[in-house]
Design a protein around this motif. Structure first.
Motif, short mmCIF file in Angstrom:
data_model
loop_
_atom_site.label_atom_id
_atom_site.label_comp_id
_atom_site.label_asym_id
_atom_site.label_seq_id
_atom_site.Cartn_x
_atom_site.Cartn_y
_atom_site.Cartn_z
N MET A 134 -17.90 -16.12 3.36
CA MET A 134 -18.46 -15.27 2.32
C MET A 134 -19.40 -14.25 2.96
SD MET A 134 -21.00 -16.28 -0.76
CE MET A 134 -20.10 -16.20 -2.27
N ARG A 135 -19.24 -12.99 2.59
CA ARG A 135 -20.07 -11.91 3.11
C ARG A 135 -21.40 -11.87 2.38
NH1 ARG A 135 -21.60 -7.24 2.98
NH2 ARG A 135 -20.70 -5.60 1.84
N LYS A 136 -22.47 -11.70 3.13
CA LYS A 136 -23.80 -11.61 2.53
C LYS A 136 -24.15 -10.15 2.32
CE LYS A 136 -25.20 -15.92 4.49
NZ LYS A 136 -25.85 -16.59 5.56
N MET A 137 -25.00 -9.88 1.32
CA MET A 137 -25.32 -8.51 0.94
C MET A 137 -26.03 -7.73 2.04
SD MET A 137 -26.27 -8.93 -3.10
CE MET A 137 -27.33 -7.55 -3.02
N HIS A 138 -26.73 -8.39 2.93
CA HIS A 138 -27.47 -7.68 3.97
C HIS A 138 -26.63 -7.43 5.22
CE1 HIS A 138 -28.00 -11.95 4.92
NE2 HIS A 138 -28.09 -11.56 6.17
N GLU A 139 -25.39 -7.87 5.22
CA GLU A 139 -24.51 -7.68 6.37
C GLU A 139 -23.73 -6.37 6.25
OE1 GLU A 139 -22.03 -11.13 6.41
OE2 GLU A 139 -23.58 -12.38 7.30
N PRO A 140 -23.37 -5.78 7.39
CA PRO A 140 -22.58 -4.56 7.33
C PRO A 140 -21.19 -4.82 6.75
CG PRO A 140 -23.06 -5.18 9.62
CD PRO A 140 -23.68 -6.20 8.73
N GLY A 141 -20.61 -3.78 6.21
CA GLY A 141 -19.26 -3.87 5.67
C GLY A 141 -18.56 -2.53 5.76
N ARG A 142 -17.26 -2.57 5.60
CA ARG A 142 -16.46 -1.34 5.63
C ARG A 142 -16.08 -1.02 4.18
NH1 ARG A 142 -14.36 1.97 8.97
NH2 ARG A 142 -12.36 2.94 8.61
N TYR A 143 -16.23 0.25 3.82
CA TYR A 143 -16.00 0.66 2.43
C TYR A 143 -15.10 1.87 2.36
CZ TYR A 143 -19.55 -2.53 0.79
OH TYR A 143 -20.26 -3.67 0.50
N GLU A 144 -14.42 1.98 1.22
CA GLU A 144 -13.68 3.18 0.84
C GLU A 144 -14.28 3.65 -0.48
OE1 GLU A 144 -9.54 2.19 0.48
OE2 GLU A 144 -9.26 2.08 2.65
N ILE A 145 -14.80 4.87 -0.46
CA ILE A 145 -15.39 5.47 -1.65
C ILE A 145 -14.51 6.66 -2.03
CG2 ILE A 145 -17.42 6.62 -2.61
CD1 ILE A 145 -19.05 5.13 -0.40
N ARG A 146 -13.98 6.62 -3.24
CA ARG A 146 -13.06 7.67 -3.69
C ARG A 146 -13.79 8.52 -4.74
NH1 ARG A 146 -7.36 7.80 -3.29
NH2 ARG A 146 -7.55 5.76 -2.32
N ILE A 147 -13.76 9.85 -4.54
CA ILE A 147 -14.40 10.76 -5.47
C ILE A 147 -13.42 11.84 -5.90
CG2 ILE A 147 -16.76 10.37 -4.66
CD1 ILE A 147 -16.56 12.82 -2.95
N GLU A 148 -13.69 12.42 -7.06
CA GLU A 148 -12.85 13.50 -7.57
C GLU A 148 -13.29 14.80 -6.91
OE1 GLU A 148 -12.33 15.55 -11.84
OE2 GLU A 148 -12.12 13.36 -11.81
N GLY A 149 -12.33 15.60 -6.50
CA GLY A 149 -12.62 16.87 -5.85
C GLY A 149 -12.57 16.72 -4.34
N HIS A 150 -12.59 17.85 -3.66
CA HIS A 150 -12.54 17.84 -2.20
C HIS A 150 -13.90 18.15 -1.61
CE1 HIS A 150 -7.93 18.53 -1.81
NE2 HIS A 150 -8.24 17.27 -1.97
N LEU A 151 -14.29 17.38 -0.61
CA LEU A 151 -15.50 17.60 0.18
C LEU A 151 -15.09 18.12 1.54
CD1 LEU A 151 -17.95 14.57 0.00
CD2 LEU A 151 -18.41 16.92 -0.59
N GLU A 152 -15.80 19.08 2.04
CA GLU A 152 -15.51 19.58 3.38
C GLU A 152 -16.04 18.58 4.42
OE1 GLU A 152 -17.04 23.52 3.83
OE2 GLU A 152 -16.11 24.19 1.98
N LYS A 153 -15.42 18.57 5.58
CA LYS A 153 -15.80 17.63 6.64
C LYS A 153 -17.23 17.86 7.13
CE LYS A 153 -11.13 16.72 8.18
NZ LYS A 153 -10.94 15.39 7.72
N ARG A 154 -17.80 19.03 6.87
CA ARG A 154 -19.17 19.31 7.31
C ARG A 154 -20.20 18.39 6.63
NH1 ARG A 154 -22.04 22.80 3.67
NH2 ARG A 154 -20.68 23.49 2.00
N TRP A 155 -19.80 17.73 5.56
CA TRP A 155 -20.69 16.81 4.86
C TRP A 155 -20.78 15.44 5.54
CZ3 TRP A 155 -23.99 18.28 1.22
CH2 TRP A 155 -23.74 19.46 0.53
N ALA A 156 -20.01 15.21 6.60
CA ALA A 156 -19.95 13.89 7.25
C ALA A 156 -21.32 13.42 7.71
CB ALA A 156 -18.96 13.90 8.41
N ASP A 157 -22.15 14.30 8.29
CA ASP A 157 -23.48 13.88 8.73
C ASP A 157 -24.33 13.44 7.55
OD1 ASP A 157 -22.96 14.29 11.40
OD2 ASP A 157 -23.86 16.28 11.45
#
Length: 76
Positions: free
Chosen positions: A1-24
């Protein structure tokens, strides 16, 4: 079982396109513009507080949030 304070990998899906310059601003998440007009943000998030911070950034940009998925590492 994963604990809330541990790192995890996520996929966040949003409507619209974001430019790659927002990565930072999105703490190094990979930004992928999808053909259907959505953007997929993927990557490691150190903990739940950091995840909530990323979601606030999506809100601050005024982009509709479509989904947030925790991606289990291989072997889990």
């Amino acid at each position: 079982m994963r604990k809330m304070h541990e790192p995890g990998r996520y996929e966040i899906r949003i409507e619209g396109h974001l430019e790659k310059r927002w990565a930072d601003w999105f703490e190094g998440l990979t930004i992928t513009a999808l053909d259907n007009g959505e953007t997929l943000l993927t990557g490691s998030v150190v903990d739940q507080a950091a995840l909530h911070g990323l979601l606030r950034k999506v809100r601050d940009l005024g982009l509709p949030l479509l989904s947030v998925i925790h991606v289990a590492p291989e072997g889990e």
